[in-house]
Structures are given as C-alpha cells and as structure tokens.
Design an enzyme around this catalytic site. Structure first.
Site, PDB file in Angstrom:
ATOM      1  N   ARG A 177      -3.705  -2.159  -1.866  1.00 48.84           N
ATOM      2  CA  ARG A 177      -4.449  -1.072  -1.209  1.00 48.84           C
ATOM      3  C   ARG A 177      -5.107  -0.151  -2.221  1.00 48.84           C
ATOM      4  O   ARG A 177      -6.265   0.256  -2.067  1.00 48.84           O
ATOM      5  CB  ARG A 177      -3.503  -0.305  -0.285  1.00 48.84           C
TER       6      ARG A 177
ATOM      7  N   LEU B  64       7.656  -4.973   1.656  1.00 52.05           N
ATOM      8  CA  LEU B  64       6.302  -4.889   2.175  1.00 52.05           C
ATOM      9  C   LEU B  64       6.160  -3.507   2.795  1.00 52.05           C
ATOM     10  O   LEU B  64       7.121  -2.963   3.346  1.00 52.05           O
ATOM     11  CB  LEU B  64       6.043  -5.956   3.248  1.00 52.05           C
ATOM     12  N   ASP B  65       4.969  -2.927   2.703  1.00 48.19           N
ATOM     13  CA  ASP B  65       4.737  -1.638   3.341  1.00 48.19           C
ATOM     14  C   ASP B  65       5.045  -1.732   4.828  1.00 48.19           C
ATOM     15  O   ASP B  65       4.953  -2.809   5.440  1.00 48.19           O
ATOM     16  CB  ASP B  65       3.275  -1.202   3.170  1.00 48.19           C
ATOM     17  N   LYS B  66       5.380  -0.607   5.413  1.00 50.57           N
ATOM     18  CA  LYS B  66       5.703  -0.566   6.842  1.00 50.57           C
ATOM     19  C   LYS B  66       4.662  -1.294   7.689  1.00 50.57           C
ATOM     20  O   LYS B  66       4.998  -2.088   8.570  1.00 50.57           O
ATOM     21  CB  LYS B  66       5.808   0.896   7.302  1.00 50.57           C
TER      22      LYS B  66
END
EC number: 5.4.99.-
Length: 326
Positions: free
Chosen positions: A241, A138-140
């Site tokens: 995104r 998962l993205d930060k």
C-alpha cells in the site's frame, strides 16, 4: 521453558541500535516485543543490561532470553474459518477481509487468533505473548492465504524462511493509474510515519529495506486502472500500500493511503458503486509457497479473490470485452 540465544554482534553493523538489530534477528517479534525483552533485562550485551537505543560497536557478545509463552487475554471463539490445509504442524487458511489477525487495542476478540484457538486444540503457543502461532500477518482488510504454526518447531522453521525471504508470496492488486511498463521493482525503505503514527511511510530516515516486485496483469485504459501481480521480497507493514501510494498509484479503495476523491473521480457509475461497496483496499494474497517444516517438501497454496473484488474485476473484464478490448 525459556530459551536463550547467543551470538556476536557483527562488526560491519557497527553503529546500529540494539533494538533495530534484534528486530532483524527475530522477525517473528514486533518492535514492542523486542523492547519489552530489553526492558525486562532479558537482553544482555557483554553480560550487562542495556537500553533499547544502545549503539553497538561490533564484536560484543549478545544474549537474548525468550521466555516461554504465557497465557494472555485471547479466548477461543467459534468463528468460521476457510481452511485450505491442515496437519499436526501447521494450518493454512483463506483469511476473509475484515478479520483482524491478532488481538490488539480495540480488537480484543473476534480475531483470527481467537478463531484458531477454538479450531486447533493442538495450536501450541498461540496464546503466548512472545511466541504466537502467527508467523506473518495480513492487514485487517486484506484477504487471502495465511499460514499459522501449531508448535514451536514449525514456528521457528517458518520464521526462518520469512527472514531468509525464501517464502513465495503473490498478491493481486488493483491500482488507480495506468502502469506503462510491463514489470518492475520498488526498492524503498519503510518505517513508521513521522507524524501519523498509525501509518507507515517510505520517506522517513529510519525505515527498513522493503522490496516489491510487480507485473502488469491487465490495463483498463479508459478507467485509468491497472491490475497487478505482486511478489514480496520483504514483508514490512503496509508495504504494498505504501509503495504504490508513493508512486501515485494508490490501491483502489484504500482510504488510508489513497483518497476518496480517486473513487469519486471514476466516471463509470456502476464501477464507482462496486468500489464503494468494496469499502477497502483492492488487495488479495493469492498465493503462499514455502518448505513444509516437518517434511521438507515444497508446498504451495492459492485462493481466488473474494466475491466483492471478483465483482469489480468481472465487471471490468466484461465491459472491455464487449467493447472489443478484452
């Protein structure tokens, strides 16, 4: 011990680059890891070493040697984890926003891997260069459910499920703009941005297929915001995104693919304050479902959005309920 995979390059894929083909065959590896294998001559085509950009004709025999995990920099760190489930094969955690998953340039410590090394004494391979216990990322600044494998068998089993797109992944996202249809699908390839190398894009010529299914949960008409439930068919970097930014529906708070002007344009001052306080994309991985690699049982794990995102949703729900639109 090193393991060797052998197979025949399919003729329908003729003309594809070797590194691109191998990236599809080994989704648990990054492109840089694939290139490293090729550069170290661990990938042979017809018994000979080749370059990453080699274009294959079809019918060639391929041999890929995967070395055993070797110790690298990550050290065990006592970082608190929210554990949803754990057994001897895997661990499922509720990742907070702000936690980087894997050590990288600029993040050599304080990552999820560092935390897992401390928490799981039996997490085989987590410190390896090529076969970490991390099966997906998962993205930060994205919160939510993640699974990590504790042994090679679990890792391979879970990686195969991700490759087959059989993993159930649901996300909750708040986007700028009103989505008029009730549900739909975005099918646009995603690859590295041609100019800004830290960004991804669906407008390049070398993207990989990316599919996002979406369903409207709630519309906040006057604030021109829409809450969506998203299901991933593929798992490209920054997929959600990028897909919604390309539709001019950027995620609320996304400074990379959105715009600070969208936050400043929010007329409701309290809503604007809450979004600024969030300080990241309004994206939460709320559900993860898969087949347990040891038991064969279908398992599913869920988590609620963190408090900063819940504050925004609660404020919007309360506001529209008071105005008779809830």
């Amino acid at each position: 011990m090193a393991t060797t995979h052998t197979f025949v390059f399919p003729e329908p894929a003729a003309g594809r680059r070797l590194d691109h083909f191998l990236a599809d065959q080994f989704p648990e590896f990054s492109r840089s890891q694939i290139k490293k294998l090729i550069d170290e001559q661990r990938v042979l085509v017809g018994g000979r070493a080749v370059k990453a950009g080699e274009r294959l004709k079809g019918g060639e025999s391929l041999s890929v040697e995967i070395p055993s995990p070797v110790p690298v920099e990550p050290q065990a760190q006592d970082i608190a984890l929210s554990v949803l489930y754990e057994d001897s094969h895997l661990i499922v955690i509720d990742k907070p926003a702000g936690l980087v998953v894997h050590p990288a340039a600029g993040h050599s410590s304080g990552t999820l891997v560092n935390a897992l090394l401390h928490h799981c004494g039996d997490l085989a391979g987590i410190g390896g260069e090529l076969r970490p216990g991390i099966v997906h990322r998962l993205d930060k600044d994205t919160s939510g459910v993640m699974v990590a494998a504790k042994n090679d068998l679990a890792h391979q089993h879970l990686a195969a499920q991700f490759k087959a797109h059989s993993i159930r992944r649901h996300y909750l996202a708040l986007v700028h703009g009103l989505v008029t249809a009730d549900c739909g699908e975005i099918d646009r390839p995603i690859g590295r941005h041609a100019v800004e190398r830290k960004k991804m894009s669906s407008r390049g010529s070398r993207g990989r297929r990316a599919v996002t299914h979406w369903r409207v949960v709630k519309r906040y008409d006057r604030d021109r915001l829409t809450l969506l439930d998203l299901t991933l068919e593929t798992g490209r970097t920054h997929q959600i995104r990028v897909h919604f930014a390309d539709l001019n529906l950027p995620l609320v708070g996304d400074a990379v693919y959105g715009s600070s002007s969208r936050t400043h344009s929010l007329v409701d001052t309290e809503l604007r304050r809450l979004v600024q306080k969030l300080g990241r994309q309004a994206l939460h991985a709320r559900l993860l479902g898969f087949v347990h690699p040891a038991t064969g049982a279908a398992v599913e794990f869920q988590s609620l959005p963190p408090s900063d995102l819940q504050d925004i949703l609660a404020y919007l729900d309360g506001k529209y309920l008071r105005e008779g639109q809830g």
